[in-house]
Design a protein around this motif. Structure first.
Motif, mmCIF file in Angstrom:
data_model
loop_
_atom_site.group_PDB
_atom_site.id
_atom_site.type_symbol
_atom_site.label_atom_id
_atom_site.label_comp_id
_atom_site.label_asym_id
_atom_site.label_seq_id
_atom_site.Cartn_x
_atom_site.Cartn_y
_atom_site.Cartn_z
ATOM 1 N N VAL B 44 16.723 37.798 101.501
ATOM 2 C CA VAL B 44 16.400 37.476 102.151
ATOM 3 C C VAL B 44 14.873 36.025 102.231
ATOM 4 C CG1 VAL B 44 13.735 38.323 102.565
ATOM 5 C CG2 VAL B 44 14.917 37.093 105.377
ATOM 6 N N SER B 45 15.178 34.868 103.566
ATOM 7 C CA SER B 45 14.802 32.964 102.886
ATOM 8 C C SER B 45 14.326 32.548 104.247
ATOM 9 C CB SER B 45 15.898 32.440 101.533
ATOM 10 O OG SER B 45 14.769 31.056 101.263
ATOM 11 N N CYS B 46 14.853 31.765 104.919
ATOM 12 C CA CYS B 46 14.670 31.262 105.447
ATOM 13 C C CYS B 46 14.321 32.245 107.261
ATOM 14 C CB CYS B 46 16.134 30.445 106.244
ATOM 15 S SG CYS B 46 17.059 30.943 107.335
ATOM 16 N N GLU B 47 14.882 33.373 107.218
ATOM 17 C CA GLU B 47 14.814 34.020 108.369
ATOM 18 C C GLU B 47 14.999 32.789 109.480
ATOM 19 O OE1 GLU B 47 10.650 36.648 107.872
ATOM 20 O OE2 GLU B 47 10.286 34.628 106.894
ATOM 21 N N GLN B 49 18.402 32.066 110.103
ATOM 22 C CA GLN B 49 19.817 32.023 110.395
ATOM 23 C C GLN B 49 20.024 30.629 110.521
ATOM 24 O OE1 GLN B 49 21.020 32.806 114.348
ATOM 25 N NE2 GLN B 49 22.881 33.154 113.676
ATOM 26 N N VAL B 50 19.725 29.839 108.919
ATOM 27 C CA VAL B 50 20.388 28.552 108.241
ATOM 28 C C VAL B 50 20.579 28.405 106.862
ATOM 29 C CG1 VAL B 50 19.313 27.179 110.252
ATOM 30 C CG2 VAL B 50 17.642 27.190 107.895
ATOM 31 N N CYS B 51 20.042 29.588 106.602
ATOM 32 C CA CYS B 51 20.018 29.100 104.018
ATOM 33 C C CYS B 51 21.291 30.168 104.204
ATOM 34 C CB CYS B 51 19.680 29.977 103.808
ATOM 35 S SG CYS B 51 18.661 31.291 103.866
ATOM 36 N N GLY B 52 21.190 31.699 104.780
ATOM 37 C CA GLY B 52 22.891 32.409 104.680
ATOM 38 C C GLY B 52 22.839 33.339 103.555
ATOM 39 N N CYS B 54 21.095 35.831 104.130
ATOM 40 C CA CYS B 54 21.374 37.273 104.057
ATOM 41 C C CYS B 54 22.648 37.987 104.293
ATOM 42 C CB CYS B 54 19.985 37.643 104.910
ATOM 43 S SG CYS B 54 20.283 36.363 106.887
ATOM 44 N N SER B 64 24.282 37.106 109.480
ATOM 45 C CA SER B 64 23.026 36.947 108.674
ATOM 46 C C SER B 64 21.953 38.399 109.497
ATOM 47 C CB SER B 64 22.131 35.192 109.767
ATOM 48 O OG SER B 64 23.219 34.068 109.564
ATOM 49 N N CYS B 66 19.277 38.681 108.728
ATOM 50 C CA CYS B 66 17.579 38.670 108.754
ATOM 51 C C CYS B 66 17.653 38.184 110.410
ATOM 52 C CB CYS B 66 16.913 36.859 108.232
ATOM 53 S SG CYS B 66 18.241 35.405 109.149
HETATM 54 S S1 FES Z 1 17.762 34.508 106.025
HETATM 55 FE FE1 FES Z 1 18.347 32.266 105.899
HETATM 56 S S2 FES Z 1 20.031 33.019 107.070
HETATM 57 FE FE2 FES Z 1 18.724 34.943 106.816
#
Ligand code: FES
Ligand code: FES
Lengths: 770, 164
Positions: B44-47, B49-52, B54, B64, B66
């Motif tokens: 998990v990173s951006c939380e 829904q923009v980094c993908g 997850c 996603s 997250c």
């Molecule tokens: S954590 Fe980045 S899209 Fe879910």
């Protein structure tokens, strides 16, 4: 190419196999038995006095165990910072930036900690703030730090530059300013040179506030038990974090253990101490392990990149030779110094370029402001200074009727020539590299309107300070374990070290494994940064292998009852008198007498011999960029990206290319899209929706990654470091390409569509830098 | 005030095994996978829904995790990176990622793998442009993307060859 058996080939990286299966462990995946979850209460002001903190309601919430504030840290040394220990773990009497940690909430579950975090009431009294470097420099500006701090005495920092470092803080209250650090560098007589010049070109640029975005946010899990602290963290330099933690708790270094599993993206931004003190003091308070994982927003407020306003004045003769350069750098380093003094020093050293500059004056200042603390990022000050001086050079070329490659041809230093007096000469053939980049660009030049090309280069005094240790342990079956304190953050150090050990010992790569980055297990490694691992750790490891071989020969001599010099090395084995042969494993077993035992080789590296002269090597960058601009929208499309890595020798060529493309892509991000923007006390875009990083659709149409291997480094097999060189000159190359496409010179990055459109239409910037 | 704790009993098929649990209504699929089931391969990173990173497959479709509520997975099948390899044998996408050096730190990789799997399962032999378009929602900060696209392309090429 058959000279080597293992190095020089793109071997299959074992760490990548672990990572594609999902079994690779990162710090975020680590748990400790009985651990609590932490959430940090952060300041919602830029600069304010803390009047009171009321945790009553939070403490009454379900599953909440404790709330830690600065008052609880009284028995400890409450600050960290490896150059200036000015960074408060928790804000004591005042907050210095929006997002600064004020309290830590500990709960049995993450959900409970998040809920209770909102129940901690902090009362503030606002203070006037300084949000930009210019405001911080102004007469009578409010002070971010009223008090002086002792420098921690980082020796390598002190010996970094030949010239003056101002480190002492004036004692008198009235004399204090917001200048965190100052560096000057000067030689020759710039004023006389300028007076006699054919052409003087002046330019001022603004380098944007960036965020590295290692995709794994800063996180740590810590356990303080009975006067011993154990921390698993996402730190690039676990040893330096250990030193900070030992100072906080006044513990012997042997009682502090910091280990780092795989890191989810570092790029310099995970250098030095981040969240480890927060997790550690929390664990110390409650006597249970504590896990703290930041969100991306919190990570942005933890460390961002130094912005810079840079003025350059260069003087030339009629043929375009540089006569003098004058550079003034003002960095906004945020509320705490962190690594910014070093970033500034490096920015100064790297600002004027790998050129013959007979007269030079550089002034650098790093300012405290009420913004998120800045610290190192890939390139370490080089991208800021390089962008400023390279665009200045390209503007001079235009006025002199030369192209970008030609003015560089006339000024580049030759192999072995020094650009910093008393330092190692440039160990790269930049002229040859330039021709490679320029001809690749020309070959695919498109004949369309609004098309522009730029070449740009840089030289970084790299490798950091040459202190490194390594161990190899040869097992009784002849297999080998390498121990190194360096971290694996994707750059491929694990694989590279196994290649070097296999090569040096003449064993199969399949029998070598590598253990890394645990301060209580692996040998000392000062840092993993400045592209040092292949060169410096590589040298230490070569020595460790040689040491192991010596021991094996000595043991074999005992077994054969001969003298050690009658024993000679074979791959993975030794040969004695009358052709007797023993494999390593046999030597170990026979000497110990049983199916048991092992042999340890130790390699030590310090500043002597090949690594006496500083820097250990130069990391150069040479890039070419071609862009196409859409005149309707100002959108810049990167048509070509060319990088030439003057790498000496690529131990794993695929890994080097990967680093080069990755670094260049981050450079393109900063040049075209990325910028953190403050709106009042806080950032307007502290999230990955509004902070735009390059995506797959932004990929340049043509990518040409060239490795120039001339075996001219001091590292193993002639290797030099790689990893950041191709980021540093990207800003200058993009700016020049865009300027040639639209006919006006930009004075800032990133070149967003709106800014490019305004350039094209001769309009002023809508949001000029403060 | 803490939110009221409503709990739900759910039944989800995760990587082929049916899992029955009681979860809080606010439980996100990512936390369910990583904390409740200890399937930490998904990151998990951006939380937002923009980094993908997850990305997992729900009924074969990339989502996603997250921002996906665990309760919404009730009665569905979830596939994560852990299921890709079997019996010590890597999935062709995993092989291709290693071969093409399509990762460095590897933090984005589980997301890219699942995203690519979603595409190639639904559209075997996808062309380069489709691949690029499909991966637009995934961020990689290390590689500069080219090796990732090459890795996915090479598997698509194998698929096309096999289809002949
Ligand atoms: S954590 Fe980045 S899209 Fe879910
Ligand atoms: S491999 Fe590091 S983010 Fe993609």
């Amino acid at each position: 190419m058959t000279e080597f058996s293992t190095v020089g080939t793109s071997v299959r990286r074992r760490d990548l196999v672990e990572k594609v299966t999902g079994s690779a462990e990162y710090t975020v995946d680590v748990t400790m038995p009985g651990m609590l979850h932490a959430k940090v209460v952060r300041s919602d002001r830029a600069h304010a006095r803390i009047l009171s903190i009321d945790a009553t309601e939070a403490l009454a919430a379900p599953d909440v165990v404790a709330v830690v504030t600065a008052a609880d840290l009284e028995p400890l040394f409450p600050r960290f910072g490896h150059i200036i220990a000015d960074h408060f773990i928790l804000a004591p009497d005042k907050v210095r930036y929006f997002g600064e940690p004020v309290a830590i909430v500990l709960a049995e579950t993450l959900g409970a900690a998040s809920d209770a975090m909102r129940l901690v009431r902090v009362e503030y009294e606002d203070l006037p703030s300084v949000m930009t470097a210019a405001a911080a420099l102004a007469e009578g500006a409010p002070l971010v730090h009223e008090q002086a701090y002792d420098a921690t005495g980082d020796d390598s920092f002190k010996s970094l530059t030949g010239k003056k470092h101002t480190m002492e803080f004036p004692e008198a209250e009235g004399a204090r300013t917001n200048v965190a650090h100052e560096v000057d560098l000067e030689w020759g007589d710039v004023d006389a040179a300028r007076a006699g010049a054919h052409l003087v070109v002046e330019s001022t640029v603004h380098y944007p506030m960036l965020y590295a975005y290692g995709m794994e946010p800063y996180n740590a899990v810590a356990s303080y038990v009975d006067g011993a602290l154990s921390v698993v963290s996402s730190a690039q330099h676990p040893y330096m974090v250990r030193d900070d933690l030992a100072r906080i708790f006044d513990l012997p270094l042997s009682r502090v253990r910091v280990s780092t599993p795989y890191i989810g993206g570092g790029y310099g931004s995970k250098s030095y101490t981040k969240v480890e003190p927060l997790a550690s003091v929390a664990s110390w308070m409650v006597g249970r392990p504590v896990k703290l994982v930041l969100s991306v927003e919190e990570a942005i407020y933890t460390t961002r990149v130094d912005t810079a306003d840079i003025h350059v004045r260069s003087s030339f003769d009629a043929e375009g030779h540089i006569l003098a350069r004058e550079i003034d750098i003002v960095m906004d380093s945020g509320a705490y110094a962190d690594n910014s003094p070093l970033v500034l020093a490096k920015c100064v050293n790297r600002s004027f370029g790998p050129y013959r500059v007979p007269n030079l004056r550089v002034r650098g200042r790093s300012l405290y402001t009420n913004t998120a603390p800045a610290s190192s990022y890939r390139g370490f000050g080089a991208p800021q200074g390089n962008f400023a001086a390279e665009t200045n050079l390209d503007q001079a070329a235009e006025q002199l009727g030369l192209d970008g490659a030609e003015i560089r041809r006339r000024n580049l230093v030759r192999h072995g020539e020094a650009i910093l007096p008393g330092k190692r000469g440039i160990d790269a053939d930049l002229l040859a590299d330039l021709e490679i980049a320029a001809s690749s660009l020309e070959r695919d030049r498109k004949d369309t309107p609004y098309y522009g090309m730029g070449v740009s280069c840089s030289a970084s005094d790299a490798g950091a300070y040459p202190i490194s240790t390594a161990q190899v342990r040869i097992q009784f079956d002849g297999s080998v374990i390498v121990f190194s304190g360096s971290t694996e953050m994707g750059q491929g150090s694990q694989s590279l070290l196994s290649q070097v050990a296999a090569e040096e010992l003449g064993v199969d790569l399949g029998v070598v494994s590598v253990v890394q980055s645990d301060t209580s297990v692996t040998p000392y490694e000062r840092t993993t940064g400045a592209s040092r691992t292949s060169t410096l750790v590589g040298l230490a490891l070569q020595r460790a292998c040689a040491d192991a071989r010596t021991r094996i020969r000595d043991m074999a001599a005992e077994i054969w009852s001969c003298t050690p010099d009658e024993v000679i090395d074979l791959p993975g084995a030794v040969q004695g008198p009358e052709g007797a042969k023993l494999a390593y494993g046999e030597v170990v077993r026979k000497w110990f007498g049983g199916t048991a035992g092992e042999v340890t080789g130790i390699g030590l590296l310090r500043r002597e011999g090949v690594t006496q002269e500083m820097p250990p090597f130069w990391e150069t960058g040479m890039v070419g960029v071609a862009v196409e601009v859409d005149p309707e929208t100002g959108v810049v499309t990167v048509d070509q990206l060319v990088t030439v890595a003057d790498i000496g020798f690529a131990i794993n060529p695929q890994a080097v290319e990967g680093q080069d493309l990755g670094a260049a892509t981050q450079g393109l991000g900063g040049a075209l899209y990325e910028e953190l923007v403050y709106d009042g006390p806080q950032l307007a875009n502290a999230n990955m929706v509004d902070y735009r990083v390059p995506r797959v659709t932004d990929m340049p149409r043509k990518i040409d990654l060239v490795l120039a291997e001339r075996r001219d480094g001091i590292g193993p097999y002639g290797a030099k470091g790689a990893g950041e060189g191709q980021l540093n000159p990207i800003g200058g190359a993009v700016a020049a390409a865009v300027a040639r496409a639209v006919g006006r010179w930009p004075n800032r990055l990133p070149l967003t569509p709106e800014r490019v459109w305004r350039l094209l239409n001769d309009l002023e910037d809508s949001d000029p830098p403060a | 005030m803490a939110e009221p704790r409503t709990e739900f009993a759910i039944s989800v098929e995760v990587n082929g095994t049916t899992v029955e649990r009681t979860v809080e209504s606010r439980s996100l699929l990512i936390d369910f996978l990583r904390s409740d089931l200890a399937l930490t391969g998904t990151k998990v990173s951006c939380e937002l829904q923009v980094c993908g990173v997850c990305t997992v497959l729900v009924d074969g479709r990339p989502v996603s995790s997250c921002t996906y509520l665990t309760v919404d997975a009730d009665g569905r099948s979830v596939t994560t990176v852990e299921s890709l390899s079997s019996g010590g044998k890597l999935h062709p996408l995993q092989e291709a990622f290693v071969d093409c050096h399509a990762l460095q730190c590897g933090f984005c990789t589980p997301g890219f793998l699942m995203m690519a799997k979603g595409l190639l399962d639904a559209n075997p032999g996808a062309e380069r442009e489709e691949i690029v378009e499909h991966l637009e929602g995934n961020i990689c900060r290390c590689t500069g993307y080219r090796p990732i696209v090459e890795a996915v392309e090479s598997v698509a090429r194998q698929q096309r060859a096999e289809a002949k």
